[in-house]
Design a protein around this motif. Structure first.
Motif, mmCIF file in Angstrom:
data_model
loop_
_atom_site.group_PDB
_atom_site.id
_atom_site.type_symbol
_atom_site.label_atom_id
_atom_site.label_comp_id
_atom_site.label_asym_id
_atom_site.label_seq_id
_atom_site.Cartn_x
_atom_site.Cartn_y
_atom_site.Cartn_z
ATOM 1 N N GLY A 266 -2.998 1.015 -6.481
ATOM 2 C CA GLY A 266 -2.416 -0.026 -6.616
ATOM 3 C C GLY A 266 -3.239 -1.083 -7.868
ATOM 4 N N LYS A 267 -4.365 -0.845 -7.765
ATOM 5 C CA LYS A 267 -5.188 -1.443 -8.875
ATOM 6 C C LYS A 267 -4.886 -0.575 -10.054
ATOM 7 N N PRO B 70 0.835 -1.233 -0.041
ATOM 8 C CA PRO B 70 -0.101 -0.045 -0.113
ATOM 9 C C PRO B 70 0.766 1.382 0.051
ATOM 10 N N ARG B 71 1.906 1.515 1.010
ATOM 11 C CA ARG B 71 2.511 2.670 0.808
ATOM 12 C C ARG B 71 3.314 2.957 -0.393
ATOM 13 N N GLU B 72 3.841 1.867 -0.885
ATOM 14 C CA GLU B 72 4.546 2.133 -2.119
ATOM 15 C C GLU B 72 3.672 2.374 -3.621
ATOM 16 N N VAL C 194 3.743 6.059 -5.164
ATOM 17 C CA VAL C 194 4.285 5.934 -6.705
ATOM 18 C C VAL C 194 3.320 6.690 -7.240
ATOM 19 N N TYR C 195 1.763 6.324 -7.123
ATOM 20 C CA TYR C 195 0.569 6.929 -7.853
ATOM 21 C C TYR C 195 0.493 8.233 -7.929
ATOM 22 N N ASN D 235 4.805 16.754 -8.327
ATOM 23 C CA ASN D 235 4.074 15.584 -8.111
ATOM 24 C C ASN D 235 3.424 15.054 -9.390
ATOM 25 N N ARG D 236 2.452 14.072 -9.371
ATOM 26 C CA ARG D 236 1.506 13.729 -10.286
ATOM 27 C C ARG D 236 0.704 14.989 -10.740
ATOM 28 N N PRO D 237 0.584 15.157 -11.848
ATOM 29 C CA PRO D 237 -0.447 16.352 -12.424
ATOM 30 C C PRO D 237 -1.728 16.348 -11.615
ATOM 31 N N GLY D 238 -2.323 17.405 -11.078
ATOM 32 C CA GLY D 238 -3.349 17.240 -10.400
ATOM 33 C C GLY D 238 -3.230 16.764 -8.669
#
Length: 403
Positions: A294-295, A139-141, A145-146, A399-402
């Motif tokens: 993760g999914k 979960p943390r990873e 990442v996401y 970070n990830r856009p948004g």
């Protein structure tokens, strides 16, 4: 390398007599509700990488990272001088850490590299479709990442992970002419940047449960090591891949050196495979669980293979993941069943290994399909299939856009 091109191995990578290294036990994080953090260095989940974290936070806040990335582009070999144009404090830090630890055994590292070269096909499949997908149920990873920049472009992130793994597996990885020490230090800078950027994301903050809401602690890196090195070693034994005791020890040693170079304190690193297995059972196995992030990542990673054909269906990929990781994890990730592909994987893969190891005199049905698929899948992730030699590791600035 043996049957794969020189960049076609693995992902993200100890001396048995190492005096200062602890055994199997890793201190657990502070219990829920506790108001005091453990003393610095006594608990891996409350241990980060303080010096480089401070350096990278300053560089990000001052807008210096793009210039640092430009300067670092040409820095590749372990014995190469630091490039000009780096801030003085960063240059001084890299000058000091860009070296093997005093306890590194070069003979073991050379043996590990040779072992990786000879077993590259199995390693690629285990790291790519085993460890890579397992990371999506850590979960943390998965959440880190996401919501970080890498989560928005999984093919690019996979290519960078392959670079780390490839450089670790090169015959000269730890030699002056190799590149792994530099690659590890670039990765360490990326981790420090993520530790500064990700806490600024309200989306990550809402799902994170890390101590102090800071990602990528020593504990998290150890969990990743167990999803890679420990998992792969266990699978090689399970698949009856021939290994000598010296090769097993050397493989562990290369991973010990690798996670040391990533900033894990020596006292947290397991000394033996028995200690690693015990530590993995404590810190990895109990935490595996699905998450929204993760999914999404698993679907992205498995969906990338639609870019290649070779007659291999998505059902084959789903069933190989189930074969390597378990049906439980396949169900968590909602991977549709393909029972014909399952039969092919569960009978064909052991036969493939046996033939490659000279234990089966006749080439089994499906051998060519497995071999070609591995080659094509590897090249898909190597710098988006455009380069067999290099994928640049760059420090993120957002970070990830948004997010």
């Amino acid at each position: 390398m043996s049957d794969l091109s020189r960049r076609n191995v693995l992902s993200l990578g100890v001396a048995l007599g190492l005096v200062s290294v602890a055994g199997a036990t890793v201190a657990s994080a502070t219990p829920a509700g506790s108001t005091a953090a453990p003393a610095a260095g006594t608990d891996p989940w409350w241990t980060w990488d303080d010096e480089v974290d401070r350096l990278m936070a300053g560089l990000l806040d001052n807008g210096q990272v793009p210039a640092v990335n430009t300067a670092l582009r040409s820095w590749a070999n372990n014995n190469a001088p630091l490039p000009s144009g780096l801030p003085a404090d960063l240059a001084a830090y890299l000058q000091r850490v860009n070296a093997l630890p005093s306890w590194a055994d070069r003979a073991k590292l050379r043996l590990a590299a040779d072992f990786n070269r000879r077993k590259d096909t199995y390693l690629f499949m285990l790291y790519g479709l085993g460890s890579g997908i397992m990371s999506t149920v850590i979960p943390r990873e998965a959440k880190s990442v996401y919501w970080s920049a890498g989560g928005a472009n999984m093919q690019d992130r996979a290519a960078k992970t392959f670079t780390f793994g490839y450089d670790l597996s090169e015959l000269n990885a730890f030699e002056p002419s190799g590149q792994f020490v530099v690659t590890a230090n670039k990765t360490r800078l990326v981790h420090a940047a993520v530790r500064h950027l990700l806490p600024q994301s309200p989306h990550w903050q809402s799902v994170a449960n890390e101590p102090n809401k800071v990602p990528i602690s020593n504990g998290d890196i150890l969990v990743t090591f167990h999803s890679l090195g420990t998992f792969v070693h266990r699978k090689l034994l399970e698949w009856h891949v021939p290994m000598t005791a010296a090769e097993e020890a050397a493989f562990l040693h290369s991973w010990q050196v690798a996670i040391h170079l990533l900033g894990v304190r020596d006292e947290f690193i397991p000394q033996t495979w028995a200690a690693a297995d015990a530590q993995s059972a404590q810190v990895l196995t109990p935490i595996l669980t699905p998450s929204f992030e993760g999914k999404e990542l698993a679907e992205d990673l498995l969906g990338l293979t639609a870019q290649i054909d070779l007659g291999v269906t998505r059902g084959f990929l789903n069933e190989f993941v189930r074969y390597v990781l378990s049906d439980a994890i396949g169900d968590w990730l909602q991977l549709p069943r393909d029972y014909a592909a399952a039969a092919l994987v569960r009978t064909g893969w052991p036969a493939y290994i046996a033939f490659r190891e000279g234990l089966l005199p006749i080439m089994p049905v499906g051998f060519y399909m497995f071999d070609q698929f591995i080659r094509a899948l590897a090249m898909l992730f190597l710098n988006k299939g455009t380069s067999p030699t290099a994928t640049l590791i760059t420090i993120p600035t957002a970070n990830r856009p948004g997010a």
